[in-house]
Scaffold this motif. Structure first.
Motif, PDB file in Angstrom:
ATOM      1  N   LYS A 150      20.108 -21.873   4.398  1.00 44.70           N
ATOM      2  CA  LYS A 150      20.462 -20.668   5.150  1.00 44.70           C
ATOM      3  C   LYS A 150      20.203 -19.389   4.362  1.00 44.70           C
ATOM      4  CE  LYS A 150      23.872 -22.885   8.160  1.00 44.70           C
ATOM      5  NZ  LYS A 150      25.278 -22.851   8.661  1.00 44.70           N
TER       6      LYS A 150
ATOM      7  N   LEU B 202      22.742 -18.485  -4.864  1.00 43.95           N
ATOM      8  CA  LEU B 202      23.874 -18.713  -5.757  1.00 43.95           C
ATOM      9  C   LEU B 202      23.390 -18.720  -7.194  1.00 43.95           C
ATOM     10  CD1 LEU B 202      25.391 -21.756  -3.809  1.00 43.95           C
ATOM     11  CD2 LEU B 202      25.870 -19.331  -3.421  1.00 43.95           C
TER      12      LEU B 202
ATOM     13  N   ASN C 210      21.189 -18.472   1.384  1.00 41.92           N
ATOM     14  CA  ASN C 210      22.208 -17.997   0.454  1.00 41.92           C
ATOM     15  C   ASN C 210      21.705 -18.227  -0.964  1.00 41.92           C
ATOM     16  OD1 ASN C 210      24.179 -17.349   2.481  1.00 41.92           O
ATOM     17  ND2 ASN C 210      24.543 -19.545   2.713  1.00 41.92           N
TER      18      ASN C 210
ATOM     19  N   THR D 152      20.022 -21.948  -0.669  1.00 43.19           N
ATOM     20  CA  THR D 152      20.388 -22.909   0.356  1.00 43.19           C
ATOM     21  C   THR D 152      19.447 -22.786   1.556  1.00 43.19           C
ATOM     22  OG1 THR D 152      21.885 -21.455   1.587  1.00 43.19           O
ATOM     23  CG2 THR D 152      22.792 -22.580  -0.367  1.00 43.19           C
TER      24      THR D 152
ATOM     25  N   ARG E  87      20.382  -8.400   4.874  1.00 42.60           N
ATOM     26  CA  ARG E  87      19.851  -9.755   5.014  1.00 42.60           C
ATOM     27  C   ARG E  87      18.898 -10.084   3.862  1.00 42.60           C
ATOM     28  NH1 ARG E  87      16.981  -9.589  10.613  1.00 42.60           N
ATOM     29  NH2 ARG E  87      16.401  -7.555   9.706  1.00 42.60           N
ATOM     30  N   GLU E  88      18.801 -11.369   3.581  1.00 38.91           N
ATOM     31  CA  GLU E  88      17.836 -11.844   2.601  1.00 38.91           C
ATOM     32  C   GLU E  88      16.861 -12.751   3.336  1.00 38.91           C
ATOM     33  OE1 GLU E  88      20.306 -13.555  -0.453  1.00 38.91           O
ATOM     34  OE2 GLU E  88      20.305 -11.699  -1.603  1.00 38.91           O
TER      35      GLU E  88
END
Length: 339
Positions: A286, A290, A288, A284, A254-255
């Motif tokens: 959530k 990128l 994420n 994001t 998890r991050e």
């Protein structure tokens, strides 16, 4: 060089764990000249700013960020120390300043805000005075009136706001923020090209709406490295030894925490990844993360051998390049003198 820091987490963190307690926090980076490569201006003493969003939405307070700035040196501001011990937030922007453009004033301290949005910049727009009036001419009256200072950074923020579908929207998708950032960089490059400016611009821009974050490591050059920028992610960021020695723990995949910084906050090399030049980072809602290449006339694909030979000389000369810090020497590391 100015230094910036971004924290985004699934749980709020005290500001002190980022700004004042770590041995290599951005405030200590600003103070301790042994950690610097900027020989033109060895101390970041031209003010600081920190911005954050409330942990829990309160209708009376609204959803806009709160920003605290000062023109005093960050390491000598008792109000910052007191506030940092009492404020927690899941999204924090921090910035310490060494003046490269604009006068020393509160209006010129990063970050800036407009509605839900918060913005900061590390770098410089080359020969900005040559394009300033044409940039201003692109702005609608309401956005032009937003600018209070005289830095290239804040005018770049105004340009970004003018390119949004609605700068006063209550919600911004990561896609909208990302595409507007691309457009902002392209517009600044166009203005420089039309003005005949050949010196590269350093555009490490950061923007957030409190839910998504977009940050760039960018230079308008095919041969030079951009101003330094690193990221770290994991499940917890905590002090593991007395004296402000922090590390990023990764207990699973998890991050829960993502940090972005001009210079790593810890001496643990495994904690930090260098963001490649001319790359955009998007976080994001959530969590994420990128990494998106900024493909334009200054993009060099990884398959091109030239991508391995960008030089940091320009960014270092301007005072915007910070290599990974080495751990401080301990008594055990110090060689004994021969009698």
């Amino acid at each position: 060089m100015c230094r910036l820091l971004i924290y985004k987490g699934t749980r709020p963190i005290k500001l002190s764990h980022l700004l004042t307690r770590p041995a290599h926090s951005i405030i200590n980076q600003a103070f301790d000249s042994r950690l610097r490569v900027d020989l033109r201006r060895p101390i970041n003493g031209d003010g600081f700013g920190v911005g954050w969003y409330d942990s829990v939405y309160d209708e009376e307070l609204g959803s806009q960020p709160c920003i605290f700035t000062s023109v005093t040196p960050a390491w000598n501001n008792e109000n910052l120390t007191r506030l940092a011990e009492k404020i927690k937030s899941p999204l924090i922007f921090g910035h310490v300043r060494a003046t490269t453009a604009g006068s020393l004033s509160l209006d010129n301290c990063h970050p800036w805000k407009h509605g839900k949005l918060m913005w900061m910049h590390n770098g410089g727009i080359a020969e900005f005075q040559k394009i300033k009036r044409k940039l201003q001419a692109r702005l609608p009256d309401d956005i032009f009136a937003v600018v209070q200072g005289n830095t290239d950074s804040e005018w770049s923020f105004a340009l970004f706001l003018s390119l949004l579908p609605d700068a006063n929207a209550r919600q911004f998708s990561p896609t909208v923020l990302r595409e507007t950032m691309f457009a902002t960089i392209a517009a600044l490059n166009e203005l420089a090209r039309d003005a005949g400016i050949t010196e590269p611009s350093l555009m490490n821009f950061c923007v957030t709406d409190g839910e998504s974050v977009v940050a760039t490591r960018y230079i308008s050059s095919k041969h030079d490295e951009a101003a330094s920028l690193y990221f770290s992610s994991g499940t917890s960021f905590q002090e593991y030894a007395p004296g402000g020695h922090y590390k990023m723990s990764k207990l699973d995949k998890r991050e829960n925490i993502i940090l972005i910084a001009s210079e790593p906050l810890t001496f643990e090399k495994a904690d930090w990844m260098e963001i490649k030049t001319n790359t955009m980072i998007v976080i994001t809602p959530k969590m994420n993360l990128l990494q998106i290449p900024i493909v334009d006339e200054f993009y060099v694909p990884p398959s091109d051998p030239a991508s391995l030979h960008r030089t940091s000389a320009f960014a270092a000369q301007k005072g915007f390049f910070a290599p990974r810090p080495s751990p401080p020497l301990t008594r055990a590391d110090t060689p004994e003198k021969t009698p």
